[in-house]
Design an enzyme around this catalytic site. Structure first.
Site: not given
Lengths: 151, 306
Positions: B53-54, B103, B82, B131
């Protein structure tokens, strides 16, 4: 004269750290890396104290501490007293208080904090100097004085 | 300019004027979302944990502004799997992009990235911490539907203990004189530190463990959040409270005319589907507002104003 004062008075040059809470004596040793010192270091644990009941005291010969080292100490042992001695005379005596910011000394207790996963120097803002409360600059987790763990 | 070409990590750093400025910019993007003002710019979206969504919202915002988008939607496909450090990933991507939307599952990751990155970082969520774009779109939705952010009766319902969005909202709303009600099961009530924050910043609030008609009929905004089963240590308690915090259409019969129901989405069952057709239901439009707010954030972080 009390014995602890006799020990202090016997120091020709150096520093005395007094009024250490009994359970924090060896944290102070570790923080100042006193185990690596080559000059005389006297560590007194569980000494009698009128004010605290029990206390620790550390006497270090020929060694003086920088402001930075003192502010580090203040984080784990707020309210200690540091006395500097020259030629058997007390030249300075001060009660240590917490700084506004604590950098690279305390570990964040939040396991999901970035500082526990990347090589980041921890930064805490002191939110309550009296109570010794810190807030992580990165994850905002609050840490209370009794929880503080060193890096 | 609110950000003046800087990163957006937390709303705590934004003054009232900064917030209102970003919301005013968002309003301009709502009236004209397609503006090719980022032609030639590259926006990176680095999603170390998936959040469809974001990510889609940010990428749509970048596309509508004419920017090119690079990035990844899952850390499993990148070199961080890695063992590459976050710092190295950020340094590498900043060679290519003008701004980085990030994010991350670790808390404080965005702040750290902003300290090592030569280009602005936009925090699109760092663990349970911050957020800010979600909070700004919540504020935008309230401002747009109510015409003001002051003097509102705002009811927060559901998981107020772990709900990042409700905590961030309080941080942003410290600048405004609205009244809050915290409605949650005892197990998920607003944490003490946030109540102290409210007291310190003069935010008026009351608390209740009951979600009833009286509360609904005296609200301008009802902000619903999901009561998640996994938050309960005792599943018996969950079974007991789970239906007490569900909003149904019949509960809205005495609601104020201006009432709007918000939800950060995804919804599970805390808002019954029969609410969707009620004019008070605003959660899908709220999500759409995220696009305009994110257009404003991206432009502001690049020091571009419309």
């Amino acid at each position: 004269m009390k014995k602890s004062e006799l020990v202090v008075a016997a120091l020709e040059n150096g520093t005395v750290i007094d009024h250490i809470p009994p359970d924090k004596v060896f944290d102070v040793v570790n923080l100042l890396k006193l185990q690596e010192m080559t000059t005389q270091v006297t560590i007194g644990a569980n000494l009698f104290s009128h004010k605290m009941g029990r206390k620790g005291i550390i006497k270090i010969a020929d060694r003086y501490f920088t402001d930075e080292e003192v502010s580090k100490l203040s984080v784990i042992v707020p309210n200690i007293v540091i006395t500097t001695i020259h030629d058997y005379e007390v030249t300075e005596k001060h009660h240590v208080t917490m700084p506004d910011k604590v950098v690279g000394i305390v570990r964040c207790l939040n396991p999901k904090c970035i500082t526990n996963h990347e090589p980041v120097r921890t930064v805490f803002n002191v939110t309550d100097k009296e109570a010794g409360t810190l807030r992580c600059h990165y994850c905002n987790k609050e840490i209370y004085s009794y929880e503080i763990k060193l890096v | 300019m609110a950000l003046q070409g800087r990163s957006l990590i937390s709303l705590e750093e934004l003054a009232k004027e900064d917030i209102l400025d970003l919301l005013a910019q968002a309003s301009k993007f709502e009236s004209e979302p397609n503006r090719k003002i980022l032609d030639g710019k590259v926006v990176a979206t680095l999603f170390f944990e998936p959040s469809t969504r974001t990510r889609l919202s940010f990428e749509t915002a970048a596309n509508r502004l004419g920017a090119r988008v690079i990035g990844f939607s899952d850390a499993a496909t990148t070199s961080s799997s890695k063992g590459e450090s976050l710092k190295d990933t950020i340094m590498m991507v900043s060679n290519y992009a003008d701004v980085i939307v990030m994010r991350h599952y670790l808390e404080g990751a965005a702040r750290y990235a902003s300290e090592v990155s030569p280009v602005p970082i936009i925090n699109a969520g760092d663990g349970a911490n911050q957020h800010p774009s979600q909070t700004l779109l919540d504020l935008y939705s309230m401002l747009k539907t109510q015409g003001r952010l002051d003097d509102l009766d705002i009811t927060l319902v559901g998981d107020l203990k772990y709900g990042r969005t409700v905590h961030s909202m309080l941080t942003a709303m410290r600048h405004f004189s609205s009244r809050f009600r915290f409605i949650a099961p005892r197990e998920l009530e607003m944490p003490q530190e946030y109540k102290e924050y409210c007291t310190e910043h003069g935010i008026v609030f009351t608390e209740s463990h009951e979600f009833n008609d009286e509360i609904i009929s005296t609200s301008d905004i009802i902000y619903m959040t999901r009561v998640q089963k996994e938050r309960f240590t005792d599943l018996m308690v969950y079974e007991k409270v789970k239906n007490a915090f569900i909003l149904r259409n019949q509960m809205l019969s005495n609601a104020r005319e201006n009432l709007k129901i918000l939800h950060p989405l995804p919804r599970v069952n805390e808002i019954d589907q029969d609410v969707d057709s009620n004019p008070a239901a605003y959660y899908f439009k709220q999500a759409k507002n995220g696009l305009y707010v994110r257009e404003a954030i991206i432009c502001d972080s690049l020091n571009i104003k419309v």
